[in-house]
Design a protein around this motif. Structure first.
Motif, mmCIF file in Angstrom:
data_model
loop_
_atom_site.group_PDB
_atom_site.id
_atom_site.type_symbol
_atom_site.label_atom_id
_atom_site.label_comp_id
_atom_site.label_asym_id
_atom_site.label_seq_id
_atom_site.Cartn_x
_atom_site.Cartn_y
_atom_site.Cartn_z
ATOM 1 N N THR A 105 3.216 -2.987 -9.357
ATOM 2 C CA THR A 105 2.640 -3.203 -10.279
ATOM 3 C C THR A 105 3.007 -1.223 -11.016
ATOM 4 O OG1 THR A 105 0.569 -1.810 -10.325
ATOM 5 C CG2 THR A 105 1.026 -4.828 -9.374
ATOM 6 N N GLY A 115 4.484 -4.097 -15.408
ATOM 7 C CA GLY A 115 5.049 -5.693 -14.829
ATOM 8 C C GLY A 115 5.079 -5.196 -13.481
ATOM 9 N N THR A 116 6.096 -5.768 -12.620
ATOM 10 C CA THR A 116 6.012 -5.558 -11.370
ATOM 11 C C THR A 116 7.258 -4.847 -10.858
ATOM 12 O OG1 THR A 116 6.962 -8.191 -10.781
ATOM 13 C CG2 THR A 116 4.295 -7.178 -10.859
ATOM 14 N N ARG A 172 10.154 -7.499 -13.331
ATOM 15 C CA ARG A 172 9.192 -8.131 -14.598
ATOM 16 C C ARG A 172 8.775 -7.593 -15.081
ATOM 17 N NH1 ARG A 172 13.730 -10.404 -13.146
ATOM 18 N NH2 ARG A 172 14.006 -12.674 -11.900
ATOM 19 N N GLY A 173 8.699 -7.977 -16.388
ATOM 20 C CA GLY A 173 7.575 -7.660 -16.919
ATOM 21 C C GLY A 173 6.735 -9.122 -17.435
ATOM 22 N N MET A 174 4.866 -8.112 -17.308
ATOM 23 C CA MET A 174 4.206 -9.309 -17.303
ATOM 24 C C MET A 174 4.021 -8.838 -18.914
ATOM 25 S SD MET A 174 2.536 -8.269 -13.744
ATOM 26 C CE MET A 174 1.485 -9.541 -14.309
#
Length: 153
Positions: free
Chosen positions: A96, A116-117, A137-139
């Motif tokens: 993360t 994100g991850t 990937r943005g969270m």
């Protein structure tokens, strides 16, 4: 019972330590804008999956990352919760991140934070481990998204 550098558990610990260093070095190199150091983390054939773009080749990954980060005044990428799976000469990681982006000339507050991850695939080389694929990937995000625009009005 004694352990040698070739015993399975010691070898796995050494591999995980080396892989951790690669993941952290990417973050440090981005924040330092040290593109030579950044390049050492990627295999020549590396691929990037960045939500809005897929990139093929280390040089393209470097160029895209430079274009994204160099207009900013500062960034700080904090990487944690690193999980590593080693399978012979290949490995996968999940981590993360929280990334702070600062740009004084932005139209708002000038600060944008993204969480994100990172999902990475790495390959062992003769000398060390190299990333062969990175998926970002943005969270969540918060702040002034104008920080990330390429031109400020």
């Amino acid at each position: 019972m004694t352990f040698s550098a070739e015993s399975g558990s010691v070898r796995e610990l050494l591999d995980k330590s080396a892989i951790t260093e690669v993941i952290y070095t990417v973050a440090h190199a981005m924040d330092a804008r040290d593109w030579d150091l950044f390049a050492t983390c990627y295999a020549p054939e590396a691929e990037g999956d960045y939500v809005n773009a897929n990139v093929a080749g280390r040089e393209a990954i470097i160029a895209g990352t430079k274009a994204f980060l160099e207009p900013l005044d500062a960034t700080q990428h904090l990487v944690g919760n690193l999980r590593i799976t080693v399978n012979g000469d290949m490995a996968t990681t999940h981590a993360t991140f929280i990334a702070q982006h600062v740009r004084a000339e932005a139209t708002g507050s000038g600060q944008y934070i993204l969480g994100g991850t990172y999902h990475d695939t790495l390959r062992r080389t003769d000398a060390d481990w190299k990333i062969t694929r990175r998926k970002i990937r943005g969270m969540w995000s918060n702040g002034d998204s104008s920080v990330l625009t390429t031109s400020v009005s």
